[in-house]
Design a protein around this motif. Structure first.
Motif, short mmCIF file in Angstrom:
data_model
loop_
_atom_site.label_atom_id
_atom_site.label_comp_id
_atom_site.label_asym_id
_atom_site.label_seq_id
_atom_site.Cartn_x
_atom_site.Cartn_y
_atom_site.Cartn_z
N ASP A 112 0.90 -1.20 0.02
CA ASP A 112 -0.06 -0.01 -0.01
C ASP A 112 0.89 1.41 0.17
OD1 ASP A 112 -2.38 -1.61 0.09
OD2 ASP A 112 -2.46 -1.33 2.34
N LEU A 113 2.17 1.15 0.70
CA LEU A 113 2.97 2.34 0.53
C LEU A 113 3.78 2.50 -0.51
CD1 LEU A 113 4.14 2.45 4.53
CD2 LEU A 113 2.65 3.92 3.47
N PHE A 114 4.43 1.32 -1.02
CA PHE A 114 5.25 1.62 -2.04
C PHE A 114 5.22 0.42 -3.18
CE2 PHE A 114 7.24 -0.42 1.14
CZ PHE A 114 7.93 -1.60 0.54
N GLN A 115 5.87 0.53 -4.27
CA GLN A 115 5.86 -0.41 -5.02
C GLN A 115 7.23 -0.48 -5.61
OE1 GLN A 115 2.77 -0.38 -8.24
NE2 GLN A 115 1.55 0.88 -6.64
N GLU A 116 7.97 -1.82 -5.74
CA GLU A 116 9.15 -2.00 -6.25
C GLU A 116 9.40 -2.83 -7.17
OE1 GLU A 116 11.53 -0.88 -1.89
OE2 GLU A 116 10.78 -2.87 -2.49
N VAL A 117 10.28 -2.63 -8.05
CA VAL A 117 10.94 -3.84 -9.01
C VAL A 117 12.46 -3.83 -8.80
CG1 VAL A 117 11.10 -4.36 -11.42
CG2 VAL A 117 8.88 -3.71 -10.76
N TYR A 118 12.64 -5.18 -8.56
CA TYR A 118 14.15 -5.51 -8.39
C TYR A 118 14.63 -6.18 -9.65
CZ TYR A 118 13.00 -5.01 -3.50
OH TYR A 118 12.86 -4.72 -2.25
N GLN A 119 15.79 -5.55 -10.02
CA GLN A 119 16.49 -6.13 -11.47
C GLN A 119 17.93 -6.28 -11.15
OE1 GLN A 119 16.20 -1.94 -13.04
NE2 GLN A 119 14.72 -2.91 -14.92
N ASN A 120 18.10 -7.35 -11.46
CA ASN A 120 19.52 -8.08 -11.38
C ASN A 120 20.30 -8.18 -12.74
OD1 ASN A 120 21.65 -9.17 -10.11
ND2 ASN A 120 20.90 -11.28 -10.32
N PHE A 121 21.23 -7.00 -12.84
CA PHE A 121 21.88 -7.18 -14.15
C PHE A 121 23.09 -8.00 -14.23
CE2 PHE A 121 19.54 -3.24 -13.79
CZ PHE A 121 19.47 -2.93 -14.98
N SER A 122 23.68 -8.43 -13.05
CA SER A 122 24.90 -9.36 -13.20
C SER A 122 25.34 -9.69 -11.66
CB SER A 122 26.16 -8.63 -13.78
OG SER A 122 26.93 -7.70 -13.04
N SER A 123 26.52 -10.22 -11.47
CA SER A 123 26.76 -10.65 -10.03
C SER A 123 27.25 -9.38 -9.30
CB SER A 123 27.66 -11.62 -9.93
OG SER A 123 28.76 -11.24 -10.85
N TRP A 124 27.34 -8.33 -10.01
CA TRP A 124 28.00 -7.12 -9.44
C TRP A 124 27.40 -5.92 -9.74
CZ3 TRP A 124 30.60 -3.57 -12.72
CH2 TRP A 124 30.70 -4.27 -13.96
N CYS A 125 25.88 -6.04 -10.19
CA CYS A 125 25.38 -4.84 -10.65
C CYS A 125 23.91 -5.15 -10.27
CB CYS A 125 25.64 -4.36 -11.92
SG CYS A 125 24.50 -2.89 -12.39
N SER A 126 23.09 -4.32 -9.68
CA SER A 126 21.62 -4.59 -9.30
C SER A 126 20.86 -3.17 -9.03
CB SER A 126 21.35 -5.59 -8.30
OG SER A 126 21.76 -4.83 -7.03
N GLN A 127 19.64 -3.13 -9.22
CA GLN A 127 18.80 -2.07 -9.17
C GLN A 127 17.52 -2.05 -8.61
OE1 GLN A 127 19.07 1.88 -11.86
NE2 GLN A 127 17.53 0.44 -12.67
N THR A 128 17.09 -1.09 -7.69
CA THR A 128 15.53 -1.24 -7.43
C THR A 128 14.93 -0.02 -8.01
OG1 THR A 128 16.28 -2.35 -5.13
CG2 THR A 128 14.10 -1.49 -5.43
N VAL A 129 13.80 -0.24 -8.77
CA VAL A 129 13.14 0.70 -9.26
C VAL A 129 12.02 1.00 -8.23
CG1 VAL A 129 11.67 1.57 -11.17
CG2 VAL A 129 13.80 -0.03 -11.52
N ARG A 130 11.77 2.14 -7.80
CA ARG A 130 10.84 2.22 -6.58
C ARG A 130 9.71 3.41 -6.72
NH1 ARG A 130 14.56 2.55 -2.40
NH2 ARG A 130 14.23 0.18 -1.94
N LEU A 131 8.67 3.34 -6.54
CA LEU A 131 7.57 4.46 -6.62
C LEU A 131 6.94 4.40 -5.11
CD1 LEU A 131 5.37 4.30 -9.87
CD2 LEU A 131 6.50 6.05 -8.80
N TYR A 132 7.13 5.50 -4.38
CA TYR A 132 6.28 5.54 -3.15
C TYR A 132 5.09 6.14 -3.44
CZ TYR A 132 10.53 4.47 -0.15
OH TYR A 132 11.42 3.79 0.49
#
Lengths: 284, 173
Positions: free
Chosen positions: A83-103
């Motif tokens: 209800d407070l936020f939505q996130e998508v976790y992206q795993n690019f490689s063993s040494w690069c990742s990202q969370t895309v977040r919308l509060y």
């Protein structure tokens, strides 16, 4: 089953079904829509060539070629939606990742990236960027700031006070980004706020990139006398985590949003904990 | 005794162009980091004193400098704690706060004593990988807070019994 997406009252972010990368951002209030592909790439650091012996180092950014290598063409994703936020976790490689977040109720997209330790076992220094590609017609113009005060227009392969003969198509177009970089056409502006100073550029029309991390194997012979290769706490290389805040707005309304948010980010509230029940309190 | 001069001096040293641009040798970078960390240690005492003075409440404040990787071992296991948010801006702000915890259910009250919507989510796999999970918090408590201009708010957190076990939403590939 349909494209992965996250959205709140103001913003919708869509992800490509095949690649898992951001594919589009919609501003729902202004009815703006922009295809945006965001991904991580790395430039191979120059060790010198026939034109110049200058290697990439602490002082000098000099990639070996003009085209950076994609970190990954396809990323693994999973999503958490509350209800407070939505996130998508992206795993690019063993040494690069990202969370895309919308509060909830926020008018921007938050990208929290984690990069490192950069592997250099292949004897190649790497300079990692996050790049946003759009169809915006920007005519070689983009904008960077100086501590959020004066925003300067930058024109690719051009200097306002002398005739430039560009010899470094990538590095020669990089500029300091203290807190923000943006590009626009006549109607839409895409702004990226940073949480720290970085280097940035627009190497092609409709494209923005920011350098988030680098690890090099050679000294650039400018005085430091050692390669830029921070060992981190365990000696294996530094891991960095930071944030980019993405605004898709009309050109007229962008400044009010990105200036206020940059202030809020630069002077973010301190969080201090204490044991026990405490007493409710709010100062005036 | 709180003292901001240690950090002020460390910041003074770090005005050197090498510190600003990152063109210093590694051992110099390490030294800058050490000086800044020592400076901040003394400032924590100063901030604690200031908060205690302003609120009239004497507490042992806990500063968590690794919240960006969900690490704060001193509060993770606590059944009751407070979260003080200080806003240095001259306008009120709404912020989302993320606190590492091990419980699965919490009640949260704002400065007026009203209940605040909160969410418990598992710490991401990426964060676990960064901190090489050494028994740190497994969850994050997320809530939205409002902090007045140039002032602070105190939110109270209480852990409820863990009768309902949190289940991670099924991954969507």
């Amino acid at each position: 089953k349909g494209a992965l997406k996250i959205e709140n009252e103001y913003i919708r972010v869509l992800f490509d079904t095949n690649t898992g990368l951001i594919s589009k951002i919609d501003n729902l209030h202004k009815n703006l829509s922009l295809p945006v592909t965001q991904s991580f790439y790395w430039y191979s650091a120059s060790t010198g060539n026939s034109e110049s012996g200058q290697p990439s180092g602490a002082y000098i950014f000099r990639p070996k070629g003009e085209a950076p290598f994609p970190m990954s063409k396809k990323v693994q994703t999973y999503t958490v939606q509350t209800d407070l936020f939505q996130e998508v976790y992206q795993n690019f490689s063993s040494w690069c990742s990202q969370t895309v977040r919308l509060y909830k109720n926020q008018k921007f997209v938050e990208l929290e990236w984690t990069v490192g330790p950069i592997p250099v076992g292949d004897n190649i220094g790497k300079e990692v960027i996050s790049r946003f590609d759009t169809p915006l017609k920007t005519d070689g113009i983009f904008y960077t700031d100086s501590n959020g005060r004066e925003i300067l227009a930058r024109r690719r392969d051009y200097r306002p006070t002398w005739n430039l003969s560009q010899t470094e198509p990538v590095a020669g177009n990089y500029y300091p980004v203290n807190s923000r970089i943006y590009m626009k056409d006549g109607k839409i502006q895409l702004t990226v706020l940073t949480d720290r100073s970085q280097g940035g550029s627009s190497i092609k029309d409709g494209s923005l990139e920011l350098m988030v991390h680098r690890r090099l194997l050679y000294d650039d012979n400018r005085g430091v006398g050692e390669p830029l290769s921070e060992p981190g706490y365990d000696g294996n290389g530094l891991i960095v985590r930071g944030k980019h805040f993405i605004f898709l707005e009309t050109v007229d309304d962008s400044a009010e949003l990105h200036r206020l948010q940059a202030q809020a980010e630069y002077m973010a509230p301190w969080t201090i904990m204490a044991e026990g029940a405490g007493t409710p309190y709010s100062s005036h | 005794i709180g003292d901001s001069s240690v950090l002020r001096k460390a910041m003074g040293v770090a005005q050197h162009h090498d510190a600003v641009s990152g063109t210093e040798k590694q051992h110099v970078a390490d030294d800058y980091a050490k000086k800044l960390a020592k400076g901040w240690d003394r400032c924590e005492v100063l901030v604690s004193n200031a908060l205690a003075g302003l609120s009239g409440l004497k507490q042992n404040f806990i500063f968590c400098n690794k919240l960006n990787i969900s690490v704060c071992p001193r509060i993770e296991e606590l059944g009751q704690f407070t979260v003080t948010l200080y806003n240095p801006l001259a306008r009120a702000v709404n912020v989302f706060v993320r606190i590492p915890v091990n419980g699965t259910r919490y009640t949260l009250t704002d400065p007026k004593g009203s209940s605040v919507l909160n969410q418990i989510v598992p710490v991401s796999d990426f964060t676990k990988a960064v901190r090489k999970d050494r028994g740190y918090a497994v969850n994050e408590l997320v809530f939205q807070a409002r902090v007045p201009a140039l002032g602070f708010s105190i939110y109270s957190v209480s852990r409820k019994s863990d009768s309902a076990v949190f289940r991670r939403p099924p991954p969507r590939r």
